[in-house]
Design a protein around this motif. Structure first.
Motif, PDB file in Angstrom:
ATOM      1  N   THR A 178     -19.851   4.902   0.551  1.00 29.64           N
ATOM      2  CA  THR A 178     -19.058   4.634  -0.650  1.00 29.64           C
ATOM      3  C   THR A 178     -19.546   5.461  -1.832  1.00 29.64           C
ATOM      4  O   THR A 178     -18.775   5.755  -2.732  1.00 29.64           O
ATOM      5  CB  THR A 178     -19.068   3.143  -1.030  1.00 29.64           C
ATOM      6  OG1 THR A 178     -20.411   2.740  -1.313  1.00 29.64           O
ATOM      7  CG2 THR A 178     -18.475   2.297   0.072  1.00 29.64           C
ATOM      8  N   GLU A 179     -20.827   5.855  -1.806  1.00 34.65           N
ATOM      9  CA  GLU A 179     -21.379   6.654  -2.895  1.00 34.65           C
ATOM     10  C   GLU A 179     -20.793   8.060  -2.919  1.00 34.65           C
ATOM     11  O   GLU A 179     -20.726   8.683  -3.967  1.00 34.65           O
ATOM     12  CB  GLU A 179     -22.906   6.765  -2.755  1.00 34.65           C
ATOM     13  CG  GLU A 179     -23.647   5.469  -2.980  1.00 34.65           C
ATOM     14  CD  GLU A 179     -23.728   5.108  -4.451  1.00 34.65           C
ATOM     15  OE1 GLU A 179     -23.997   5.995  -5.262  1.00 34.65           O
ATOM     16  OE2 GLU A 179     -23.513   3.930  -4.768  1.00 34.65           O
ATOM     17  N   ALA A 196     -23.202   2.184   5.134  1.00 35.65           N
ATOM     18  CA  ALA A 196     -21.889   1.939   4.532  1.00 35.65           C
ATOM     19  C   ALA A 196     -21.970   2.119   3.020  1.00 35.65           C
ATOM     20  O   ALA A 196     -21.045   2.673   2.402  1.00 35.65           O
ATOM     21  CB  ALA A 196     -21.395   0.545   4.889  1.00 35.65           C
ATOM     22  N   HIS A 197     -23.067   1.669   2.409  1.00 37.33           N
ATOM     23  CA  HIS A 197     -23.248   1.846   0.967  1.00 37.33           C
ATOM     24  C   HIS A 197     -23.287   3.335   0.616  1.00 37.33           C
ATOM     25  O   HIS A 197     -22.666   3.771  -0.361  1.00 37.33           O
ATOM     26  CB  HIS A 197     -24.528   1.151   0.504  1.00 37.33           C
ATOM     27  CG  HIS A 197     -24.839   1.371  -0.943  1.00 37.33           C
ATOM     28  ND1 HIS A 197     -24.113   0.786  -1.953  1.00 37.33           N
ATOM     29  CD2 HIS A 197     -25.772   2.146  -1.537  1.00 37.33           C
ATOM     30  CE1 HIS A 197     -24.603   1.192  -3.124  1.00 37.33           C
ATOM     31  NE2 HIS A 197     -25.603   2.018  -2.888  1.00 37.33           N
ATOM     32  N   LEU A 198     -24.018   4.126   1.411  1.00 41.13           N
ATOM     33  CA  LEU A 198     -24.080   5.563   1.163  1.00 41.13           C
ATOM     34  C   LEU A 198     -22.707   6.218   1.296  1.00 41.13           C
ATOM     35  O   LEU A 198     -22.374   7.135   0.551  1.00 41.13           O
ATOM     36  CB  LEU A 198     -25.063   6.227   2.126  1.00 41.13           C
ATOM     37  CG  LEU A 198     -26.537   5.952   1.849  1.00 41.13           C
ATOM     38  CD1 LEU A 198     -27.399   6.514   2.958  1.00 41.13           C
ATOM     39  CD2 LEU A 198     -26.955   6.523   0.504  1.00 41.13           C
ATOM     40  N   ALA A 217     -25.449  -1.569   6.899  1.00 41.03           N
ATOM     41  CA  ALA A 217     -25.069  -1.874   5.520  1.00 41.03           C
ATOM     42  C   ALA A 217     -25.521  -0.761   4.573  1.00 41.03           C
ATOM     43  O   ALA A 217     -24.765  -0.349   3.683  1.00 41.03           O
ATOM     44  CB  ALA A 217     -25.661  -3.217   5.094  1.00 41.03           C
ATOM     45  N   ALA A 218     -26.738  -0.254   4.769  1.00 33.09           N
ATOM     46  CA  ALA A 218     -27.230   0.846   3.929  1.00 33.09           C
ATOM     47  C   ALA A 218     -26.379   2.098   4.137  1.00 33.09           C
ATOM     48  O   ALA A 218     -26.035   2.801   3.182  1.00 33.09           O
ATOM     49  CB  ALA A 218     -28.697   1.141   4.250  1.00 33.09           C
TER      50      ALA A 218
END
Length: 155
Positions: free
Chosen positions: A127-128, A123-125, A120-121
């Motif tokens: 999108t950043e 995947a968040h990166l 999850a972390a």
């Protein structure tokens, strides 16, 4: 060697004979071969590379059960090279990056909530960094402003 050092005092170096320690051992083979050789790895630091097995996220636990008196440095499945496999693969068949990370973590023995939090972390990166256009440099902005506001000399 034991070194006794304090500020303002001469250093004392005292040689001592090593009376304990553990051997470093490396094993490459199947789990059955490890079972047969397990007694020789008692009390060692063991790096085990297991061949001929399906991927198992609990491989480290299995090896630890087979050689309970060894300290595992690493237990990993052998990765066999397949020449040309990367070149022959269809890019459309490649997994998405989060799925590839999830599979990698499972191969390293990490699963469950810890793996999902890591994915999850990640995947968040991802999108950043979607915007691939870098911001203009200050010199670039000054040049652009100069080009937009040109002046002409009075005649």
């Amino acid at each position: 060697m034991i070194v006794d050092a304090e500020p303002g005092r001469p250093v004392r170096v005292m040689p001592r004979r090593l009376s304990s320690g553990r051997q470093l051992a490396h094993f490459t083979g199947t789990l059955d071969e490890l079972r047969a050789m397990a007694p020789q790895f008692d009390g060692t630091f063991l790096k085990a590379v297991i061949t001929g097995e399906e991927p198992d996220p609990l491989l480290g636990r299995t090896v630890a059960e087979i050689v309970p008196h060894a300290i595992l440095v690493n237990a990993a499945p052998a990765r066999e090279a397949h020449p040309g496999a990367v070149l022959d693969a269809d890019p459309a068949d490649e997994p998405e990056l989060p799925d590839a990370l999830r599979a990698y973590l499972a191969g390293r023995g990490m699963s469950g909530s810890a793996a999902e939090a890591t994915v999850a972390a990640f995947a968040h990166l991802l999108t950043e960094i979607d915007d691939e256009t870098p911001p203009p440099a200050p010199a670039e902005e000054m040049l652009q402003a100069a080009l937009e506001h040109t002046w002409t000399e009075a005649s």
